[in-house]
Design an enzyme around this catalytic site. Sequence first.
Site, mmCIF file in Angstrom:
data_model
loop_
_atom_site.group_PDB
_atom_site.id
_atom_site.type_symbol
_atom_site.label_atom_id
_atom_site.label_comp_id
_atom_site.label_asym_id
_atom_site.label_seq_id
_atom_site.Cartn_x
_atom_site.Cartn_y
_atom_site.Cartn_z
ATOM 1 N N CYS A 1 0.876 -1.171 0.000
ATOM 2 C CA CYS A 1 0.000 0.000 0.000
ATOM 3 C C CYS A 1 0.910 1.216 0.000
ATOM 4 O O CYS A 1 2.124 1.091 0.204
ATOM 5 C CB CYS A 1 -0.908 0.020 1.225
ATOM 6 S SG CYS A 1 -2.244 1.239 1.087
ATOM 7 N N CYS B 1 -0.011 4.111 1.851
ATOM 8 C CA CYS B 1 -0.360 5.041 2.938
ATOM 9 C C CYS B 1 0.770 5.252 3.943
ATOM 10 O O CYS B 1 0.865 6.311 4.560
ATOM 11 C CB CYS B 1 -1.643 4.621 3.637
ATOM 12 S SG CYS B 1 -1.573 3.014 4.440
ATOM 13 N N CYS C 1 -3.766 6.148 0.273
ATOM 14 C CA CYS C 1 -3.294 4.851 -0.231
ATOM 15 C C CYS C 1 -2.838 4.896 -1.687
ATOM 16 O O CYS C 1 -2.445 3.865 -2.239
ATOM 17 C CB CYS C 1 -4.392 3.809 -0.084
ATOM 18 S SG CYS C 1 -5.020 3.680 1.604
ATOM 19 N N LYS D 1 -11.943 -5.660 2.549
ATOM 20 C CA LYS D 1 -11.359 -4.814 3.581
ATOM 21 C C LYS D 1 -12.337 -3.675 3.849
ATOM 22 O O LYS D 1 -12.639 -2.881 2.961
ATOM 23 C CB LYS D 1 -10.005 -4.277 3.121
ATOM 24 C CG LYS D 1 -9.375 -3.327 4.119
ATOM 25 C CD LYS D 1 -7.955 -2.967 3.733
ATOM 26 C CE LYS D 1 -7.363 -1.973 4.708
ATOM 27 N NZ LYS D 1 -5.996 -1.584 4.327
ATOM 28 N N ARG E 1 -11.002 6.853 4.267
ATOM 29 C CA ARG E 1 -10.721 5.845 3.254
ATOM 30 C C ARG E 1 -11.998 5.233 2.661
ATOM 31 O O ARG E 1 -11.993 4.161 2.105
ATOM 32 C CB ARG E 1 -9.870 4.730 3.857
ATOM 33 C CG ARG E 1 -8.574 5.185 4.522
ATOM 34 C CD ARG E 1 -7.465 4.171 4.312
ATOM 35 N NE ARG E 1 -6.354 4.253 5.249
ATOM 36 C CZ ARG E 1 -5.406 5.193 5.248
ATOM 37 N NH1 ARG E 1 -5.454 6.195 4.383
ATOM 38 N NH2 ARG E 1 -4.420 5.147 6.123
ATOM 39 N N LYS F 1 -11.123 -8.588 6.412
ATOM 40 C CA LYS F 1 -10.474 -7.729 7.394
ATOM 41 C C LYS F 1 -11.385 -6.575 7.770
ATOM 42 O O LYS F 1 -11.915 -5.938 6.873
ATOM 43 C CB LYS F 1 -9.191 -7.191 6.768
ATOM 44 C CG LYS F 1 -8.443 -6.202 7.609
ATOM 45 C CD LYS F 1 -7.303 -5.624 6.846
ATOM 46 C CE LYS F 1 -6.669 -4.573 7.718
ATOM 47 N NZ LYS F 1 -5.778 -3.738 6.996
ATOM 48 N N SER G 1 -5.444 -4.425 14.525
ATOM 49 C CA SER G 1 -4.871 -3.730 15.685
ATOM 50 C C SER G 1 -5.892 -3.386 16.770
ATOM 51 O O SER G 1 -5.644 -3.583 17.950
ATOM 52 C CB SER G 1 -4.153 -2.470 15.210
ATOM 53 O OG SER G 1 -5.033 -1.621 14.496
HETATM 54 C C1 PBG Z 1 -2.853 -0.342 4.818
HETATM 55 C C2 PBG Z 1 -3.182 -1.240 5.941
HETATM 56 C C3 PBG Z 1 -3.900 -0.937 7.107
HETATM 57 C C4 PBG Z 1 -3.922 -2.095 7.872
HETATM 58 C C5 PBG Z 1 -3.231 -3.075 7.165
HETATM 59 N N1 PBG Z 1 -2.803 -2.535 5.962
HETATM 60 C C6 PBG Z 1 -4.442 0.356 7.586
HETATM 61 C C7 PBG Z 1 -5.509 1.082 6.904
HETATM 62 O O1 PBG Z 1 -6.162 0.610 5.984
HETATM 63 O O2 PBG Z 1 -5.684 2.226 7.318
HETATM 64 C C8 PBG Z 1 -4.578 -2.238 9.212
HETATM 65 C C9 PBG Z 1 -4.075 -3.337 10.055
HETATM 66 C C10 PBG Z 1 -4.475 -3.273 11.484
HETATM 67 O O3 PBG Z 1 -5.285 -2.432 11.924
HETATM 68 O O4 PBG Z 1 -3.949 -4.100 12.229
HETATM 69 N N2 PBG Z 1 -1.482 -0.354 4.540
#
Ligand code: PBG
Length: 325
Positions: free
Chosen positions: A118, A120, A128, A193, A215, A246, A272
């Site tokens: 990505c 970002c 992104c 996602k 996003r 996800k 997370s």
């Molecule tokens: C984008 C990405 C994200 C996560 C994984 N890849 C963040 C987003 O979309 O803002 C989130 C993973 C997590 O929250 O553990 N590179």
Amino acid sequence: MFPENRMRRLRMRPKTRQMVSETVLTQNDLIYPFFVNEGIRKRKPIPSMPGVEALPLSEVAKEAKRAEALGIPAVLLFGIPAMKDEEGGSAWDENGIVQKAVMEIKRVSDVAVVTDLCLCEYTSHGHCGALRKGKIENDETLRLYAKVAQSQAGAGADIIAPSGMMDGQVAAIRAALDEKGFEDVAIMAYSAKFASAFYGPFRDAAESAPKFGDRKSHQMDPANVREALREMELDLNEGADIIMVKPALAYLDVISAARREFRVPIAAYNVSGEYSMLKAAAQRGWIDGERMIMETLLSIKRAGADMIITYHALEAAEMLRGGSK
Ligand code: PBG
């Protein structure tokens, strides 16, 4: 009917419970994600993710070896570059932080290396992809993703995991990889996602929160499951080898719908926010953290995931090895 039927008969003893257990979680099911930060020289705790640290390049090989020693088959890498710019150019730098991390790991370990793809983490604006008049320009972004994929594969990544939710990203990456002779490098597509508040702590860790806006122009509406299946189908048609849902916990129904619909490997990302809310409650003594980790991961497996990306991977693998639950 009762009294002939008594469900408790087989629950009375550990051994009979063991006989009828339907779902087994093992170290094989886990993927361990971590952050490699080009701007640090020592491990740096991430305040919003208790127990998780961003790693300097010098610690990466050790961390991968720890995972491998615990029987975890794969790691997922996120890079945080020292310098960000408008385009996110360090994402496709041959000597970029993720590329170097992959090479370090490959020198010492046989663990499968998955790289998140990505922009970002690499752009100064935290979006992104390529911005045109404040909007992410899809097809221009695909050209950038193609370069990133080639450089990650060139460094030795086994699996590329595009997470930017641009239309056509899997096809663009597949073509870019094949063009450079990387036809054996696989694609794990972040297919479904969702635009989720559960990514909050990650954006602190990866320093990737968007500087303006959100996003929602590319990530999915949490209300939609049919659309999620359509995203997965499109990604499979574009050449994805593994599809992903996800976040995981608030989307177990999406995982189980995917399991019924498709015959391909399915990954689920225990993100997370899911990690941090469990840790925060455990730190206060409000819940039994260890049992809750195992129950959470088991539920994701039971819903139909073949693999679970989780910040709990090391501690879960240790518990599994110790036989505790
Ligand atoms: C984008 C990405 C994200 C996560 C994984 N890849 C963040 C987003 O979309 O803002 C989130 C993973 C997590 O929250 O553990 N590179």
